[in-house]
Design a protein around this motif. Structure first.
Motif, mmCIF file in Angstrom:
data_model
loop_
_atom_site.group_PDB
_atom_site.id
_atom_site.type_symbol
_atom_site.label_atom_id
_atom_site.label_comp_id
_atom_site.label_asym_id
_atom_site.label_seq_id
_atom_site.Cartn_x
_atom_site.Cartn_y
_atom_site.Cartn_z
ATOM 1 N N GLY A 70 -2.964 4.175 -9.607
ATOM 2 C CA GLY A 70 -1.903 3.574 -10.399
ATOM 3 C C GLY A 70 -2.330 3.013 -11.733
ATOM 4 O O GLY A 70 -1.526 2.394 -12.441
ATOM 5 N N THR A 88 0.509 0.559 -11.491
ATOM 6 C CA THR A 88 1.724 0.714 -10.687
ATOM 7 C C THR A 88 1.437 0.646 -9.194
ATOM 8 O O THR A 88 2.371 0.577 -8.395
ATOM 9 N N GLY A 90 0.371 3.125 -7.530
ATOM 10 C CA GLY A 90 0.635 4.444 -6.957
ATOM 11 C C GLY A 90 -0.417 5.460 -7.345
ATOM 12 O O GLY A 90 -1.614 5.170 -7.340
ATOM 13 N N PHE A 91 0.030 6.668 -7.695
ATOM 14 C CA PHE A 91 -0.851 7.740 -8.178
ATOM 15 C C PHE A 91 -0.146 8.348 -9.382
ATOM 16 O O PHE A 91 0.923 8.930 -9.248
ATOM 17 N N ASP A 107 5.076 8.773 -10.841
ATOM 18 C CA ASP A 107 4.242 8.057 -9.880
ATOM 19 C C ASP A 107 4.410 8.693 -8.508
ATOM 20 O O ASP A 107 5.383 8.442 -7.799
ATOM 21 N N ASN A 108 3.440 9.520 -8.139
ATOM 22 C CA ASN A 108 3.516 10.227 -6.863
ATOM 23 C C ASN A 108 3.318 9.286 -5.686
ATOM 24 O O ASN A 108 3.807 9.532 -4.593
ATOM 25 N N GLY A 109 2.616 8.177 -5.895
ATOM 26 C CA GLY A 109 2.408 7.227 -4.816
ATOM 27 C C GLY A 109 3.652 6.450 -4.452
ATOM 28 O O GLY A 109 3.819 6.023 -3.303
ATOM 29 N N ASN A 110 4.549 6.249 -5.435
ATOM 30 C CA ASN A 110 5.772 5.484 -5.201
ATOM 31 C C ASN A 110 7.035 6.329 -5.308
ATOM 32 O O ASN A 110 8.149 5.789 -5.256
ATOM 33 N N ASP A 111 6.877 7.641 -5.475
ATOM 34 C CA ASP A 111 8.005 8.589 -5.485
ATOM 35 C C ASP A 111 9.079 8.213 -6.501
ATOM 36 O O ASP A 111 10.275 8.193 -6.196
ATOM 37 N N CYS A 112 8.632 7.926 -7.724
ATOM 38 C CA CYS A 112 9.592 7.525 -8.747
ATOM 39 C C CYS A 112 9.002 7.761 -10.131
ATOM 40 O O CYS A 112 7.821 8.081 -10.274
ATOM 41 N N GLN A 114 8.158 5.589 -13.286
ATOM 42 C CA GLN A 114 7.972 4.202 -13.682
ATOM 43 C C GLN A 114 8.124 4.073 -15.196
ATOM 44 O O GLN A 114 7.765 4.981 -15.945
ATOM 45 N N SER A 127 14.339 6.739 -9.229
ATOM 46 C CA SER A 127 13.748 7.303 -8.012
ATOM 47 C C SER A 127 14.651 8.372 -7.419
ATOM 48 O O SER A 127 14.498 8.753 -6.259
#
Length: 316
Positions: A70, A88, A90-91, A107-112, A114, A127
């Motif tokens: 993140g 973030t 995430g990734f 942000d692949n870690g948080n599916d959104c 940012q 998202s």
């Protein structure tokens, strides 16, 4: 200097097969690839970015990159001096800017997607919507009107990807499910009429016509790249399209006359290692910045042609 010769097959059979020599590195470890009558020099200039996928040129004259945990890095394009000004958790995948200096990060870690303000404040821009949540938001690009187009890759070889359009303010709509073969990198044509999309599982690049109301047309194949996994895209000011590949460690140039050629190929996977996103930058936009997902660094090289200017729309 020893050389290795490879054969590059041009996809359209109206163009001939040709040879390209790939020289070995010099004593400074710089990968030098000669082709098209010019020489490009590529060298690592930032070593601390853990597995960077995204890289973008900011309107403030800095390079920005994301990390696997993140991290959002602001990087001086000449010295490589950096700060981690946001995180973030995430990734971070693809990145782009608006005209207010806000950074948008898939942000692949948080599916959104940012939104990161200039002071590092992180908030969710989108998202998805009530009918569909984002799954693998991968790459964003703004058009001049402030619509943010985002690829949602879905699963590898599952043909469940899509293309989102996020209107200014954050309302998201799926505008295409036809680009479903792991949609990845994006680039707009200079006139803003065509959106070019990497389909990593095609594998190749397609384009869709953008309508005035933000909807998109039927995908048209631009070029296919057998036995590769293409990832990133960037146009230069002359209209040539550059395609970076997750594998092999290669960047192609697809010219206006339809000729596909290897611009750089790192068979040792050191200077460029799993090159994902690419971005033109520098004062004259003649520096190509490359994110190497397979390692911990960014790479840069001087190009003979300036990159195409990006859209930085002001979002109210």
């Amino acid at each position: 200097m020893t050389t290795v010769s490879i054969i590059i097959m041009v996809i359209d059979t109206q163009f001939p097969t040709f040879n390209l020599s790939l020289p070995s590195r010099n004593r400074e470890g710089i990968l030098r690839i000669t082709g098209f009558g010019s020489t490009w020099n590529y060298q690592r200039f930032l070593w601390v970015v853990p597995h960077p996928e995204g890289v973008v040129w900011g309107p403030d004259g800095y390079v920005y990159a994301g990390g696997e945990a993140g991290q959002i890095y602001r990087v001086h394009p000449e010295t490589g001096a950096y700060t981690e000004f946001a995180n973030t958790g995430g990734f971070i995948l693809g990145l782009c800017f608006d005209g207010n200096g806000n950074l948008y990060a898939c942000d692949n870690g948080n599916d959104c997607v940012q939104k990161i303000s200039p002071d590092g404040t992180v908030s969710v821009y989108s998202s998805g919507n009530a009918e569909r949540a984002m799954s693998v938001p991968n790459y964003p690009v703004f058009n001049a009107e402030g619509n943010l187009y985002v690829t949602d890759s879905g699963g590898h070889h599952e043909r469940n990807g899509c293309l989102w359009r996020i209107a200014p303010g954050g309302a998201a709509t799926v505008v295409s499910t036809q680009v479903n073969q792991f949609p990845n990198g994006l680039a707009l044509s200079a006139d803003g009429q065509w959106l070019y999309i990497v389909l990593s599982n095609l594998p190749g690049v397609v384009r869709v016509l953008l309508a005035a109301d933000g909807t998109v047309g039927t995908p048209e194949t631009v070029v296919e790249l057998p036995q590769t996994i293409p990832d990133g895209l960037a146009f230069d000011a002359a209209g040539n399209l550059y395609i970076s590949c997750y594998t092999p460690d290669r960047i192609y140039r697809f010219s206006l006359n339809g000729e596909l050629a290897v611009m750089v190929d790192d068979w040792e996977s050191t200077r460029i290692a799993t090159p994902t996103n690419i971005a033109f930058g520098g004062a004259d936009l003649k520096t190509l910045f490359i994110a190497s997902l397979g390692r911990w660094h960014l790479t840069k090289g001087t190009m003979p042609t300036s990159g195409q200017k990006l859209n930085y729309p002001v979002i109210e």
